[in-house]
Design a protein around this motif. Structure first.
Motif, PDB file in Angstrom:
ATOM      1  N   GLN A  80       0.830  -1.204   0.000  1.00 29.87           N
ATOM      2  CA  GLN A  80       0.000   0.000   0.000  1.00 29.87           C
ATOM      3  C   GLN A  80       0.863   1.251   0.000  1.00 29.87           C
ATOM      4  O   GLN A  80       0.525   2.247  -0.648  1.00 29.87           O
ATOM      5  N   ASN A  81       1.987   1.201   0.707  1.00 24.78           N
ATOM      6  CA  ASN A  81       2.896   2.341   0.742  1.00 24.78           C
ATOM      7  C   ASN A  81       3.482   2.594  -0.645  1.00 24.78           C
ATOM      8  O   ASN A  81       3.556   3.740  -1.099  1.00 24.78           O
ATOM      9  N   ILE A  82       3.874   1.518  -1.325  1.00 23.32           N
ATOM     10  CA  ILE A  82       4.419   1.659  -2.683  1.00 23.32           C
ATOM     11  C   ILE A  82       3.347   2.213  -3.615  1.00 23.32           C
ATOM     12  O   ILE A  82       3.614   3.121  -4.412  1.00 23.32           O
ATOM     13  N   ASP A  83       2.118   1.678  -3.509  1.00 20.48           N
ATOM     14  CA  ASP A  83       1.018   2.187  -4.336  1.00 20.48           C
ATOM     15  C   ASP A  83       0.767   3.666  -4.059  1.00 20.48           C
ATOM     16  O   ASP A  83       0.537   4.452  -4.983  1.00 20.48           O
ATOM     17  N   ALA A  84       0.804   4.051  -2.791  1.00 15.62           N
ATOM     18  CA  ALA A  84       0.578   5.453  -2.434  1.00 15.62           C
ATOM     19  C   ALA A  84       1.665   6.346  -3.021  1.00 15.62           C
ATOM     20  O   ALA A  84       1.385   7.452  -3.502  1.00 15.62           O
ATOM     21  N   GLN A  85       2.903   5.871  -3.004  1.00 19.19           N
ATOM     22  CA  GLN A  85       3.994   6.657  -3.583  1.00 19.19           C
ATOM     23  C   GLN A  85       3.824   6.807  -5.090  1.00 19.19           C
ATOM     24  O   GLN A  85       4.045   7.888  -5.644  1.00 19.19           O
ATOM     25  N   VAL A  86       3.413   5.721  -5.756  1.00 18.85           N
ATOM     26  CA  VAL A  86       3.187   5.783  -7.203  1.00 18.85           C
ATOM     27  C   VAL A  86       2.050   6.760  -7.510  1.00 18.85           C
ATOM     28  O   VAL A  86       2.159   7.598  -8.415  1.00 18.85           O
TER      29      VAL A  86
END
Length: 188
Positions: A80-86
């Motif tokens: 979720q953190n990676i998705d949020a950064q993207v």
């Protein structure tokens, strides 16, 4: 060694009353044990060992399950953190984009688009009184949809009136569309 022995003696004196009470409370269990036959004592030992092993297995399996659950939650939060950064990068990229600069409407350009996309050299393109009218006969339906999409993307034109009539030949239609309030560029 003397120090350890001294400390143990102090602890035994300090907790002696509690130990005496505990021993007296365990007397019925001791008496019950002594009344049992040797075979019954062996059964009780085996049953007690079985219960202890089951408890140990239950504690270990609970710990493993808890660890596995924590790993899954960590992986989920990382994803979720990676998705949020993207998404944040995409939002920043989109916020820096300026609005589309659409081409101004020119009847010659629209006629060229109609010839190319509709594959119809006889498409009738008329601009009069800020109304663009396009008529085409015997064109592919898919090409008509591509042409409308091209007008939307290039000129920001959305049809005010649209008539598509299916022809006997499969996949072919007759096409009539008009756009109101068209700001046209003068032909040079």
């Amino acid at each position: 060694m003397n120090f350890i022995t001294t400390k143990l003696q102090e602890l035994s004196k300090k907790f002696a009353p509690q130990l005496q009470i505990l021993i007296k409370q365990l007397d019925p269990v001791k008496n019950y044990w002594l009344r049992q036959t040797q075979r019954d004592q062996q059964i009780l030992i085996i049953a007690s060992a079985f219960v202890v092993v089951l408890m140990i297995v239950f504690i270990i399996s609970s710990a493993v399950g808890y660890t596995s659950n924590l790993d899954n939650q960590y992986n989920s939060l990382t994803a979720q953190n990676i998705d949020a950064q993207v998404i944040a990068r995409q939002y920043n990229d989109l916020s820096q984009i300026t609005a589309n600069d659409f081409s101004s409407v020119n009847s010659d350009r629209i006629r060229q688009d109609a010839n190319q996309i509709l594959d119809d050299k006889n498409a009738d393109v008329i601009i009069a009184d800020n109304v663009l009218t396009i008529n085409a006969n015997s064109i592919k339906f898919d090409n008509a949809m591509l042409f409308l999409d091209q007008l939307r993307k290039s000129y920001e034109l959305f049809p005010d009136a649209l008539k598509i009539t299916r022809l006997p030949q499969s996949g072919y239609v007759s096409f009539h569309v008009s756009f109101n309030n068209v700001n046209q560029q003068q032909n040079n």
